[in-house]
Design an enzyme around this catalytic site. Structure first.
Site, PDB file in Angstrom:
ATOM      1  N   HIS A 266      -2.932   3.458  13.309  1.00  0.00           N
ATOM      2  CA  HIS A 266      -3.200   2.559  12.050  1.00  0.00           C
ATOM      3  C   HIS A 266      -2.538   1.983  11.240  1.00  0.00           C
ATOM      4  O   HIS A 266      -2.318   0.515  10.797  1.00  0.00           O
ATOM      5  CB  HIS A 266      -4.103   3.664  11.010  1.00  0.00           C
ATOM      6  CG  HIS A 266      -4.558   3.057   9.974  1.00  0.00           C
ATOM      7  ND1 HIS A 266      -5.919   2.960  10.055  1.00  0.00           N
ATOM      8  CD2 HIS A 266      -3.507   2.899   8.658  1.00  0.00           C
ATOM      9  CE1 HIS A 266      -6.152   2.550   8.609  1.00  0.00           C
ATOM     10  NE2 HIS A 266      -5.102   2.855   8.086  1.00  0.00           N
ATOM     11  N   GLU A 267      -1.119   2.661  10.474  1.00  0.00           N
ATOM     12  CA  GLU A 267      -0.251   1.892  10.884  1.00  0.00           C
ATOM     13  C   GLU A 267       0.280   0.670  10.847  1.00  0.00           C
ATOM     14  O   GLU A 267       0.958  -0.056  10.025  1.00  0.00           O
ATOM     15  CB  GLU A 267       1.190   3.187   9.708  1.00  0.00           C
ATOM     16  CG  GLU A 267       0.401   4.460   9.111  1.00  0.00           C
ATOM     17  CD  GLU A 267      -0.232   4.029   8.091  1.00  0.00           C
ATOM     18  OE1 GLU A 267      -0.615   2.219   7.186  1.00  0.00           O
ATOM     19  OE2 GLU A 267      -0.958   4.956   7.481  1.00  0.00           O
ATOM     20  N   HIS A 270      -0.998  -2.241  10.121  1.00  0.00           N
ATOM     21  CA  HIS A 270      -0.659  -2.755   8.382  1.00  0.00           C
ATOM     22  C   HIS A 270       0.230  -3.433   8.393  1.00  0.00           C
ATOM     23  O   HIS A 270       0.676  -4.647   8.047  1.00  0.00           O
ATOM     24  CB  HIS A 270      -0.504  -1.799   7.227  1.00  0.00           C
ATOM     25  CG  HIS A 270      -1.644  -1.342   6.892  1.00  0.00           C
ATOM     26  ND1 HIS A 270      -2.995  -2.112   6.479  1.00  0.00           N
ATOM     27  CD2 HIS A 270      -2.502   0.275   6.998  1.00  0.00           C
ATOM     28  CE1 HIS A 270      -3.681  -0.717   5.859  1.00  0.00           C
ATOM     29  NE2 HIS A 270      -3.604  -0.100   6.321  1.00  0.00           N
ATOM     30  N   GLU A 296      -6.547  -3.495   5.293  1.00  0.00           N
ATOM     31  CA  GLU A 296      -7.307  -2.573   6.236  1.00  0.00           C
ATOM     32  C   GLU A 296      -8.414  -2.409   7.005  1.00  0.00           C
ATOM     33  O   GLU A 296      -8.616  -2.569   8.305  1.00  0.00           O
ATOM     34  CB  GLU A 296      -8.403  -1.193   4.927  1.00  0.00           C
ATOM     35  CG  GLU A 296      -8.483  -0.046   5.333  1.00  0.00           C
ATOM     36  CD  GLU A 296      -6.868   0.610   5.022  1.00  0.00           C
ATOM     37  OE1 GLU A 296      -6.397   0.441   4.645  1.00  0.00           O
ATOM     38  OE2 GLU A 296      -7.407   1.520   6.036  1.00  0.00           O
TER      39      GLU A 296
END
Ligand code: ZN
Length: 506
Positions: A266-267, A270, A296
């Site tokens: 997830h990170e 980003h 997001e």
């Protein structure tokens, strides 16, 4: 140099220095969470507050206003989609927004947040909502004053949304969330209680060395370049960019099952967004994502549409069996795929799966508006929270620690933030639909651990623009229309039908 070019250059120099200050503040904050010994906290708070004051002064100064006045007529003669024309437009918008809020209100908000946060930490620990209540009251009062300054032409809540998703309105979100409720509530009720998937292997802490190993293999394939990225361990996972070639990610390993892997992926999503911003934008205001909802969409695309996909586990299930022979030795890719997509209605938003996640967000979206309008007395907030969790997710919240006190956002003054998570979910699915039609080979590539074509697609269509376009403009450019919940809904239904059987899907 012509007068026109020099007007633009003077503005860019000023904005470039402001960007440097922002990044220095980001670096100090990163250091605070990753490196700083605990006793450094007091000094660091002073340093960050000094820097914050300097940034605020410079970004609302009459000098910056004058630079904008001089640069605007020059920019008006340029191609309206050129970097320079867009830069001036965005700078003007941010300047006007900053100067609308009086210095004393800004200071009061900052002070209240810094007092509120430690109270919330303790209140959550002790499940003591009454201790947090006066701080929430104060925050809400300040937010009402903030809304007055912004004077939105539409609903008051729009001023709060605008901080995180520029131009987004409550009226636009309401029907989208109504549609999600209509589909998700019965869907979660139908599959949430099914025991078709036994996720016992994921409900325990796995050895940390193994978690690091699977994470390292997955991130290396995804495009984590050690010359431009770092990954550290913190209490709460996050991503911050010190520059487009200096991306800092963090994760944590003291969590159940493969949560640390999904959190790192997830990170990474980003981080890749910021890493692939066009180099010519790097030194200026435009070198960040278009909005939180766009950011997001990138992290969730990597976490859910890739990290929880069939082809991803075709590639990595054998690694999982090799690294964790006792836990996953006998499981094939189809079984791992089912495990990591299990629907589990629960209390905690950050642990929620794709099907339940938006219901957590909708609870907050509705309550925030009722709090703001005064329709809901704050003392009734915990019971209103619990009632809605019961109605939407079918769970009985046993204590406020696992209910109304679970999120950090309100203690930091962030109201209007939560909807961006769901906007990210919906955009990720919209993007995926387009990606699937333009990159038909992608599933086979992912099954081989190859992500280059996907990264290039994201760079070309989304990442390189930074925040040149407003969230809605980027939406129109890339997706050809507004936010649409249907691609998410049909993908989710199809996925869950594959795991739980078509008969169970309402
Ligand atoms: Zn995120």
């Amino acid at each position: 140099m012509s007068a026109a070019a020099s007007a633009l250059d003077a503005l860019k120099r000023e904005l470039g220095e402001l960007k440097d200050f922002d990044r220095i503040a980001a670096l100090l904050a990163w250091d605070q969470q990753v490196m700083m010994p605990p006793d450094g906290a007091a000094g660091r708070a002073d340093q960050l507050s000094t820097l914050g004051r300097l940034i605020h002064e410079r970004s609302t100064s009459p000098e910056l206003g004058k630079l904008l006045d001089v640069a605007e007529p020059v920019a008006a003669k340029l191609d309206p989609d050129s970097d320079d024309a867009r830069l001036v437009k965005v700078a003007r918008r941010e300047f006007e927004r900053e100067v609308k809020v009086p210095q004393d209100l800004r200071a009061a908000i900052t002070r209240t947040c810094s007092e509120s946060y430690p109270v919330w930490v303790e209140a959550r620990q002790k499940s003591d909502f009454a201790a947090f209540l006066p701080y929430l009251e104060k925050t809400l009062e300040l937010k009402r004053r903030y809304i007055e300054c912004m004077a939105p032409e539409t609903e008051p809540y729009d001023a709060l949304l605008d901080e995180f998703e520029q131009g987004m309105t409550t009226a636009e979100i309401r029907p989208i969330f109504a549609r999600l409720k209509e589909v998700l509530i019965p869907l979660v009720r139908a599959v949430g209680s099914s025991d078709a998937v036994d996720d016992a292997p994921l409900r325990r802490q796995l050895p940390v060395a193994g978690l690091r190993e699977i994470e390292q293999r997955a991130l290396a394939a995804a495009g984590f370049d050690p010359d431009a990225f770092r990954l550290d361990t913190t209490v709460h996972p996050f991503e911050t960019a010190i520059g487009i070639s200096d991306i800092r990610l963090s994760t944590r390993y003291e969590v159940e099952g493969l949560e640390s892997l999904f959190s790192s992926v997830h990170e990474f999503g980003h981080g890749l967004y910021e890493h692939q911003i066009a180099p010519e934008l790097d030194s200026g205001l435009l070198a960040r994502g278009a909005s939180l909802g766009w950011h997001e969409s990138q992290s969730l695309l990597w976490e859910n549409l890739i990290g929880r996909s069939r082809p991803f586990w075709q590639r990595f299930a054998p690694d999982l069996s090799e690294i964790f022979p006792d836990q996953f030795g006998s499981l094939g890719s189809a079984e791992v795929y089912a495990l990591v997509n299990k629907v589990r209605p629960d209390f905690i938003r950050v642990e929620a799966d794709e099907a339940t996640y938006s219901l957590h967000v909708i609870v907050r979206f509705e309550l925030e508006q009722e709090m703001l309008s005064g329709e809901l007395a704050l003392s009734d907030l915990p019971s209103a929270w619990n009632q809605r969790m019961h109605d939407y997710l079918g769970v009985e919240v046993p204590e406020d620690r696992l209910g109304v006190l679970q999120d950090v956002h309100w203690s930091q003054g962030s109201l209007g933030y939560f909807p961006t998570y769901s906007l990210g979910h919906l955009r990720a699915s919209q993007l995926w639909q387009r990606i699937a039609s333009e990159l038909p080979e992608l599933p086979e590539e992912i099954a081989r651990g190859e992500f280059e074509a996907l990264r290039e697609w994201l760079r070309e269509n989304v990442h390189r623009h930074g925040m040149k376009f407003t969230p809605a403009e980027l939406q129109e450019r890339v997706l050809g229309g507004p936010i649409d919940p249907e691609p998410f809904i049909s993908r989710l239904r199809e996925k869950l039908a594959g795991i739980y059987g078509q008969a169970l899907i309402p």
